[in-house]
Design an enzyme around this catalytic site. Structure first.
Site, PDB file in Angstrom:
ATOM      1  N   LYS A  82      -3.683  -2.472  -3.411  1.00  0.00           N
ATOM      2  CA  LYS A  82      -4.036  -3.710  -4.228  1.00  0.00           C
ATOM      3  C   LYS A  82      -4.714  -4.716  -2.907  1.00  0.00           C
ATOM      4  O   LYS A  82      -4.639  -4.000  -1.932  1.00  0.00           O
ATOM      5  CB  LYS A  82      -2.887  -4.481  -4.620  1.00  0.00           C
ATOM      6  CG  LYS A  82      -1.881  -5.131  -3.456  1.00  0.00           C
ATOM      7  CD  LYS A  82      -2.432  -6.110  -3.043  1.00  0.00           C
ATOM      8  CE  LYS A  82      -1.130  -6.520  -1.805  1.00  0.00           C
ATOM      9  NZ  LYS A  82      -1.506  -7.619  -1.419  1.00  0.00           N
ATOM     10  N   VAL A 122      -0.363   1.952   5.789  1.00  0.00           N
ATOM     11  CA  VAL A 122       0.365   1.556   6.195  1.00  0.00           C
ATOM     12  C   VAL A 122       0.335   0.855   7.079  1.00  0.00           C
ATOM     13  O   VAL A 122      -0.452   0.327   8.208  1.00  0.00           O
ATOM     14  CB  VAL A 122       1.678   2.654   6.825  1.00  0.00           C
ATOM     15  CG1 VAL A 122       2.741   2.501   7.032  1.00  0.00           C
ATOM     16  CG2 VAL A 122       1.305   3.834   5.909  1.00  0.00           C
ATOM     17  N   GLY A 167      -0.842  -2.706   5.549  1.00  0.00           N
ATOM     18  CA  GLY A 167      -2.412  -2.298   6.631  1.00  0.00           C
ATOM     19  C   GLY A 167      -2.621  -4.020   4.785  1.00  0.00           C
ATOM     20  O   GLY A 167      -3.611  -4.367   5.230  1.00  0.00           O
ATOM     21  N   GLY A 168      -1.541  -4.832   4.707  1.00  0.00           N
ATOM     22  CA  GLY A 168      -1.252  -5.457   3.361  1.00  0.00           C
ATOM     23  C   GLY A 168      -2.459  -5.517   1.909  1.00  0.00           C
ATOM     24  O   GLY A 168      -3.057  -5.630   1.235  1.00  0.00           O
ATOM     25  N   MET A 169      -1.986  -3.573   1.918  1.00  0.00           N
ATOM     26  CA  MET A 169      -2.681  -3.282   0.835  1.00  0.00           C
ATOM     27  C   MET A 169      -1.432  -2.888  -0.210  1.00  0.00           C
ATOM     28  O   MET A 169      -1.753  -2.314  -1.143  1.00  0.00           O
ATOM     29  CB  MET A 169      -4.019  -2.355   1.062  1.00  0.00           C
ATOM     30  CG  MET A 169      -4.491  -2.616   1.827  1.00  0.00           C
ATOM     31  SD  MET A 169      -6.426  -1.798   2.001  1.00  0.00           S
ATOM     32  CE  MET A 169      -6.600  -2.141   0.049  1.00  0.00           C
ATOM     33  N   ALA A 170      -0.352  -3.280   0.135  1.00  0.00           N
ATOM     34  CA  ALA A 170       0.696  -3.130  -0.656  1.00  0.00           C
ATOM     35  C   ALA A 170       1.026  -1.375  -1.104  1.00  0.00           C
ATOM     36  O   ALA A 170       1.744  -1.201  -1.807  1.00  0.00           O
ATOM     37  CB  ALA A 170       0.881  -2.976  -1.964  1.00  0.00           C
ATOM     38  N   GLY A 190       3.333   0.425   0.653  1.00  0.00           N
ATOM     39  CA  GLY A 190       5.401   0.753  -0.004  1.00  0.00           C
ATOM     40  C   GLY A 190       5.300   0.625  -1.290  1.00  0.00           C
ATOM     41  O   GLY A 190       5.862   1.570  -2.274  1.00  0.00           O
ATOM     42  N   SER A 191       4.397  -0.609  -1.818  1.00  0.00           N
ATOM     43  CA  SER A 191       5.379  -0.628  -2.791  1.00  0.00           C
ATOM     44  C   SER A 191       4.498   0.377  -3.805  1.00  0.00           C
ATOM     45  O   SER A 191       4.630   0.177  -5.425  1.00  0.00           O
ATOM     46  CB  SER A 191       4.204  -2.388  -3.461  1.00  0.00           C
ATOM     47  OG  SER A 191       4.931  -3.448  -2.786  1.00  0.00           O
ATOM     48  N   ASP A 194       5.539  -7.299  -4.436  1.00  0.00           N
ATOM     49  CA  ASP A 194       4.239  -6.255  -4.980  1.00  0.00           C
ATOM     50  C   ASP A 194       4.781  -5.232  -6.484  1.00  0.00           C
ATOM     51  O   ASP A 194       3.560  -5.099  -6.404  1.00  0.00           O
ATOM     52  CB  ASP A 194       3.503  -6.066  -4.308  1.00  0.00           C
ATOM     53  CG  ASP A 194       2.823  -7.191  -3.131  1.00  0.00           C
ATOM     54  OD1 ASP A 194       2.650  -8.170  -3.356  1.00  0.00           O
ATOM     55  OD2 ASP A 194       2.453  -7.051  -2.015  1.00  0.00           O
TER      56      ASP A 194
END
Length: 315
Positions: free
Chosen positions: A15, A105, A107-110, A112-113, A146
């Protein structure tokens, strides 16, 4: 004898936040958010295999930055499997995950979510739980702010701490250039930094009830890429740049090449750029790579669906 499901493969997208407004800290320690989530075609693929009773959850990882992904109980996919197993009354969450990373990882792109959402969809299918989307959403919200959007995908407004979602009827497809940094940023660290900067008067004080920009929503409804580029906004960006000043180089290159807009994604350090078309996306990618402003560059379109089953293997 009926065939059993031996394995399933689920794909979940990254995301970006087209807009991120960050309110004050709530009593529960979270910040009140108003954000526009947008799922892009950068994916993690999760294979879930049935294992013997009592085996528990295991996970192996390959792909980009695989060595930075935990494979113990702190992994969100593992937590998701255990949560779903408990919800449906299983004594043990018996599943072996094979995760292929395509999302950066930290990176602000979710990323893990996305993995947690994929695990919920995968285990629901593997264990024939038959949970509806509302129940999966409720479980997702317990795992992280997220995770519900990673299930939903598309484009959506996020409220609360991000888990309260309203789908957006957005027109068109957008072309993005995603510049990956050589290290991650801690999401709590970035939020802590913006709080400190606000307390010191270095940035504006938060709006008590953050709201989404009407012009951005109008651009999405109209499929207006130029309007969307002008209205991209991230209130965490000053904190991310303070913690990682070199990110400004990538943003400057985006401006020079003529991107419709450029922004730090979420808590960073990934930066994303809205391109006019695939040709400009290539120019952006080449410039970012040649300058050394990014360790890797990806091109992706959006919006795309959320976590979904792409293959089921029966024995």
């Amino acid at each position: 004898m009926a065939a059993t499901t031996e394995a399933v493969i689920v794909r979940a997208p990254a995301k970006i936040n087209l807009e991120l407004r960050v309110g004050p800290v709530r009593e529960d320690g979270y910040h009140e958010l108003a954000t526009v989530f947008h799922a892009v075609a950068l994916f993690d693929d999760l294979t879930a295999r049935a294992t013997a009773p009592g085996a528990g959850v295991s996970i192996t990882v390959d792909g980009i930055q695989a060595d930075e992904v935990p494979t113990d109980s702190s992994n969100l996919a593992v937590k998701a499997a255990e949560l779903l197993a408990a919800h449906i009354g299983l004594e043990s969450a018996d599943v072996a995950f094979e995760l292929r990373k395509g999302i950066p990882v930290a990176g602000g792109m979710a990323g893990g979510s996305a993995d947690a959402a994929a695990a919920l969809v995968a285990c629901d299918a593997l264990w024939h739980a038959g949970l509806d989307r509302e129940t999966l959403h409720e479980l997702a919200a317990q795992l992280g702010s997220d995770v519900p959007f990673s299930l939903l995908g598309g484009t959506a407004i996020g409220g609360g701490r991000g888990e309260v979602l309203t789908p957006v009827l957005a027109r068109g497809e957008y072309t993005w250039v995603i510049a990956l940094a050589d290290h991650g940023l801690s999401t709590p660290g970035v939020y802590g930094k913006i709080d400190a900067m606000r307390a010191a008067g270095e940035v504006a004080q938060p709006t008590p009830v953050p709201e989404i920009d009407d012009e951005l929503m109008a651009a999405l409804r109209a499929g207006d890429a130029e309007g969307l580029g002008r209205t991209l906004h991230n209130e965490l960006q000053p904190a991310a740049l303070a913690l990682a000043p070199h990110l400004e180089k990538a943003l400057e290159i985006g401006r020079k090449v003529g991107a419709l807009g450029g922004i730090v994604s979420g808590s960073g350090p990934t930066t994303v750029f809205l391109a006019r078309d695939s040709s400009q996306a290539l120019d952006l990618a080449v410039a970012l790579t040649a300058s050394g402003a990014a360790v890797d560059v990806r091109r992706a379109t959006g919006p795309v669906p959320g976590a979904r089953l792409v293959e089921s293997i029966r024995g």
